[in-house]
Write an enzyme that holds these catalytic residues in place. Structure first.
Site, PDB file in Angstrom:
ATOM      1  N   HIS A 232       0.794  -1.241   0.000  1.00 59.31           N
ATOM      2  CA  HIS A 232       0.000   0.000   0.000  1.00 59.31           C
ATOM      3  C   HIS A 232       0.824   1.288   0.000  1.00 59.31           C
ATOM      4  O   HIS A 232       0.779   2.071   0.955  1.00 59.31           O
ATOM      5  CB  HIS A 232      -0.986   0.015   1.167  1.00 59.31           C
ATOM      6  CG  HIS A 232      -0.454  -0.502   2.479  1.00 59.31           C
ATOM      7  ND1 HIS A 232       0.710  -0.068   3.038  1.00 59.31           N
ATOM      8  CD2 HIS A 232      -0.938  -1.440   3.324  1.00 59.31           C
ATOM      9  CE1 HIS A 232       0.923  -0.702   4.177  1.00 59.31           C
ATOM     10  NE2 HIS A 232      -0.068  -1.556   4.366  1.00 59.31           N
ATOM     11  N   ASN A 278      -4.165   2.894   7.717  1.00 54.44           N
ATOM     12  CA  ASN A 278      -2.694   2.943   7.782  1.00 54.44           C
ATOM     13  C   ASN A 278      -2.101   2.295   6.541  1.00 54.44           C
ATOM     14  O   ASN A 278      -2.438   1.148   6.279  1.00 54.44           O
ATOM     15  CB  ASN A 278      -2.159   2.176   8.996  1.00 54.44           C
ATOM     16  CG  ASN A 278      -2.629   2.736  10.308  1.00 54.44           C
ATOM     17  OD1 ASN A 278      -3.049   3.891  10.380  1.00 54.44           O
ATOM     18  ND2 ASN A 278      -2.576   1.917  11.340  1.00 54.44           N
ATOM     19  N   ASP A 305      -6.251  -4.040   0.476  1.00 52.38           N
ATOM     20  CA  ASP A 305      -5.981  -3.969   1.922  1.00 52.38           C
ATOM     21  C   ASP A 305      -7.308  -4.031   2.681  1.00 52.38           C
ATOM     22  O   ASP A 305      -7.502  -3.320   3.678  1.00 52.38           O
ATOM     23  CB  ASP A 305      -5.168  -2.719   2.297  1.00 52.38           C
ATOM     24  CG  ASP A 305      -4.570  -2.830   3.696  1.00 52.38           C
ATOM     25  OD1 ASP A 305      -4.666  -3.908   4.315  1.00 52.38           O
ATOM     26  OD2 ASP A 305      -4.014  -1.827   4.177  1.00 52.38           O
TER      27      ASP A 305
HETATM   28  O1  DOR Z   1      -5.316   0.277   8.040  1.00 53.68           O
HETATM   29  C1  DOR Z   1      -4.801  -0.825   8.193  1.00 53.68           C
HETATM   30  N1  DOR Z   1      -5.506  -1.846   8.697  1.00 53.68           N
HETATM   31  N2  DOR Z   1      -3.529  -0.982   7.867  1.00 53.68           N
HETATM   32  C2  DOR Z   1      -2.851  -2.109   8.157  1.00 53.68           C
HETATM   33  O2  DOR Z   1      -1.706  -2.195   7.858  1.00 53.68           O
HETATM   34  C3  DOR Z   1      -3.516  -3.180   8.904  1.00 53.68           C
HETATM   35  C4  DOR Z   1      -4.958  -3.164   8.707  1.00 53.68           C
HETATM   36  C5  DOR Z   1      -5.707  -4.021   9.673  1.00 53.68           C
HETATM   37  O3  DOR Z   1      -5.308  -5.170   9.918  1.00 53.68           O
HETATM   38  O4  DOR Z   1      -6.757  -3.568  10.175  1.00 53.68           O
HETATM   39 ZN    ZN Z   2      -0.342  -2.632   6.055  1.00 54.28          ZN
HETATM   40 ZN    ZN Z   3      -2.937  -4.735   5.329  1.00 56.01          ZN
END
Ligand code: DOR
Ligand code: ZN
Ligand code: ZN
Length: 428
Positions: A232, A278, A305
């Site tokens: 990402h 994230n 993601d």
């Molecule tokens: O926003 C995110 N959520 N970024 C990540 O790297 C992990 C993910 C999650 O597992 O909820």
């Molecule tokens: Zn991530």
């Molecule tokens: Zn992820």
């Protein structure tokens, strides 16, 4: 079982062609491609006005199973994937317990048997418990069928451990998928550091936290001659780093998600925690640089993601809610709306990033449509408009900033291993 797909336009992302043709599927293989095919025993699917692609591949989803199945489980996740046109997904190991042993890799395969019929492949952790202290056994995990290694959700902060991990993974012909954000710089902060964080009076996650780690991993990949894949990617400078290291011949690839070439950090002002993710949504310049990276080939893949969280968790407010958004059921449509209908990219160029490119990075023999290939196919109407209604998602997660948005491009059929696993408006 036979399926005859009539009158669709087959997209070939490698030859960059689009051709009107029929496709015959027998059992789990493609048995014929050509004009005017007939078969009295086959179920006929009319694909007039539709595009046909190799089944979409999403190399970055979170299915929360084991441990957080109230957010999603492998079965609900596999149905969400089928709804979104995906026939193969690889799921991240940040579960509870962590997918860090051959037994847990097998658990994912076993659970997926009861799912929608798409291929769900586990990614195993780089470090035991994703604690960043001790490496997992890459050889045993590979033997058990792990598709790649990742501590995603977290950064592998220890550079020495990451260096060893790259060496061990490359001996097994595995790629490491790296979540790049220096944990000391981003802590548990909710938004990008910049105009919006200042306006809200919140500490932010700076772009440099991502860029430093992309640079570190690029240099480690170069030095160890191993393959690294940046998860990402979200900032302009991070895209520049990947572009430079690719030019040098370093084995570095990367992905982005629809939210990073569609939305900016100002989204949190209206959407609150639904826009918390994230790495965070960045500024307009970064968004444009990500779009440029997708167009010029620096960014190899478009992934979701897909990160489901419960309504209660997301209702805690911007500062307390967990990060992440669901994406499986909107990814293709957002991408078509933003990249195809704007004239930025062609269908073959877009589909390369959702089929052959991820297949190639993971070493999967998938992503092409040819006689003798696995019958994994996605049929979509690129021009149909619809309004996102998260309450209708097959996913347990409804956390998306795209709820209520009008999108152009709709999945009509998803076919995995020769079976219709999703049909728009029909029964599965
Ligand atoms: O926003 C995110 N959520 N970024 C990540 O790297 C992990 C993910 C999650 O597992 O909820
Ligand atoms: Zn991530
Ligand atoms: Zn992820």
């Amino acid at each position: 079982m036979k399926l005859l797909i009539k009158n669709g336009t087959l997209i070939d992302p490698v030859l960059e062609t689009m051709q009107k043709t029929d496709i015959l599927v027998e059992d789990d293989l493609i048995s014929a491609i050509g004009e005017g095919l007939e078969d009295a025993e086959a179920r006929v699917i009319d694909a007039e006005g539709c595009a046909i692609s190799a089944g979409l591949i999403d190399m970055h989803v979170h299915f929360r199973d084991p441990g957080f199945t109230y957010k999603e489980d492998i079965i609900s996740g596999s149905h969400a994937a089928a709804h979104g046109g995906f026939t193969t997904v690889t799921c991240m190991p940040n579960t509870k317990p962590t997918i860090d042993t051959p037994e847990w890799v097998k658990y994912v395969y076993d659970r997926a048997e009861e799912g929608s019929g798409i291929h769900v492949l586990p990614i195993a952790a780089v470090s035991k418990g994703q604690l960043g202290e001790e490496l997992t056994d890459a050889e045993a995990l590979k033997k058990a069928g792990a598709a790649a290694l990742s501590d995603d959700g977290r950064q592998v902060m220890n550079a020495n451990l990451m260096r060893d991990a790259l060496i061990c993974a490359s001996r097994q012909n595995m790629v490491i998928l790296s979540h790049c954000e220096d944990e000391n710089m981003v802590k548990n902060y909710a938004v990008n550091e910049g105009r919006i964080s200042r306006q809200l009076g919140l500490p932010g996650r700076p772009a440099i936290a991502e860029e430093l780690m992309v640079m570190r991993d690029a240099m480690l990949a170069e030095e160890t001659q191993s393959a690294v894949h940046i998860c990402h990617i979200s900032t302009g400078k991070a895209v520049d780093i990947v572009r430079k290291f690719k030019k040098k011949g370093v084995k570095i690839t990367c992905e982005t998600c629809p939210q990073y070439f569609t939305l900016t950090h100002s989204e949190v002002l209206t959407q609150g925690a639904a826009a918390r993710v994230n790495p965070p949504l960045r500024n307009t310049r970064d968004m444009q640089a990500v779009l440029e990276g997708v167009k010029d080939g620096t960014i190899d893949c478009i992934v979701t993601d897909h990160a489901p969280h419960s309504e209660e968790e997301k209702a805690r407010g911007l500062e307390k809610a967990p990060s992440g958004m669901v994406g499986l059921e909107t990814s293709l449509a957002i991408t078509l709306t933003q990249l195809y209908h704007t004239g930025e990219m062609t269908l073959p160029q877009i589909l390369a990033k959702m089929t052959v490119n991820p297949a190639h990075i993971l070493g999967l023999e998938k992503g092409r449509v040819a006689v003798g290939c696995d019958a994994d196919l996605t049929i979509f109407d690129p021009n149909e408009e619809w309004v996102v209604d998260a309450s209708k998602f097959a996913s347990k997660g409804r956390n998306t900033p795209f709820n209520g948005k009008t999108l152009k491009g709709r999945v009509k059929y998803t076919i995995a291993a020769g079976k219709v696993v999703y049909e728009d408006g029909g029964e599965e």
